[in-house]
Write an enzyme that holds these catalytic residues in place. Sequence first.
Site, short mmCIF file in Angstrom:
data_model
loop_
_atom_site.label_atom_id
_atom_site.label_comp_id
_atom_site.label_asym_id
_atom_site.label_seq_id
_atom_site.Cartn_x
_atom_site.Cartn_y
_atom_site.Cartn_z
CE LYS A 184 -3.47 -2.62 -0.25
NZ LYS A 184 -4.41 -3.20 0.70
C1 LIG Z 1 -5.46 -4.33 0.83
C2 LIG Z 1 -6.88 -4.03 0.89
C3 LIG Z 1 -7.65 -4.26 2.03
C4 LIG Z 1 -7.13 -5.08 3.19
O1 LIG Z 1 -6.11 -4.50 3.88
P1 LIG Z 1 -5.40 -5.38 5.01
O2 LIG Z 1 -4.66 -4.34 5.80
O3 LIG Z 1 -4.49 -6.34 4.32
O4 LIG Z 1 -6.45 -6.05 5.79
C5 LIG Z 1 -8.95 -3.85 2.06
N1 LIG Z 1 -9.50 -3.22 1.01
C6 LIG Z 1 -8.82 -2.99 -0.11
C7 LIG Z 1 -9.49 -2.27 -1.23
C8 LIG Z 1 -7.49 -3.40 -0.22
O5 LIG Z 1 -6.82 -3.21 -1.36
#
Ligand SMILES: *Cc1c(COP(=O)(O)O)cnc(C)c1O
Length: 380
Positions: A184
Amino acid sequence: MLTVPYFVPSFAGDASAAVLEVMESGWVTTGPRAAAFEEEFAAYLGAAHVVAVSTCSAAIELSLRALALPPGSAVLTPSLTFCSAVGAIINARLRPVLIDIDEHTLVPTPDTVAAAVRRAGKPAAMVVTHMAGYPVDAKELAAAAGLPRERVVEDVAHGPGGLLRGAPIGSDSYAACFSFYATKNLPIGEGGAVATYDAELAARLRAMRLHGMTKDAWKRYLPGGSWRYDVAELGMKANFTDLQAVIGSAQLRALPGMQARRHELAARYDAALAGLPGLRLPQRPANGHSWHLYQVRLRDRTTVDVALGEAGIGTSVHFIPVHQLTAYAKALGPQECASVPATDRVAEELLSLPLYPALSDEKQDLVISALAEALDGRPC
Ligand SMILES: *Cc1c(COP(=O)(O)O)cnc(C)c1O
């Protein structure tokens, strides 16, 4: 070995020394550094409260559970997203109702939300996703669903660095759920947070993220701490550690630089890819996109993806719609799965190209020329 991996994480230079310091401090889990990160992230967003948790998935589930809706209540959510939100709705004993997307922007609009309400009735709540970093207007979508802002949970996993009307996405939200997963925009490795303007929600989430234990139970092993605590409400084990926090603080200081590079790379892709045959770019807002993902739409995705793979270029797809995944198809049922035709159509064409701060111009040029060659047979 890929010539250009789909993703390579970057960590701020001062992160590793900070991690060592925490390891040697005698306190590694939730503590003062986690609290400091929460304050820093709140200040960055301009949000009233930030509650850091283990993942964005947990952030969404806790936010939904905090709404204390009757079991089985309908919760709207897009299907062109990661499965987290739909999973969180089901785990919170609520019922997901799918919203379709606008084919050009890949996000829900007031019209697609209104269509979902006409089809399935008035929902109790809604989850909206800022897909790829496209800043959606949660207030506008709440109005289209006939919901107050206090029933809208925002999935801002793609959002850090993005702006809506000049303010960071999620800065003014009842429950904006962030992810600090490895790929991210603000990567810690794992981690999540809820930003909220509501002090009461923040206080409940602080308890619920640690089994619902009463306030400051994490201090029970500190000098002067007490072993006495109560569990007033059921929660989850979803706390955020000091080890994660110091990486997060270092990454937050590096975020403006990382975002600047994402914007540069996106502009280079835009300039190079415009007009290639068989390729379309999703529509973007004039500004405020966080450039979490660089997605293209391909008439013949399979052929292009295979050609890129042979050229050593890593790619991904965001996303296989949630209702197409086996367990979710079963949980949602055939009627719900048949309700989002635009999502099904667009999902066949999507491909995400490498986009991350560590990507060099030279490596990006390899992606661009491999793509051009795959599309019209000529190296560019
Ligand atoms: C990565 C992601 C999540 C989940 O995030 P985590 O921290 O891994 O639980 C939720 N929504 C979207 C759109 C994502 O891309």
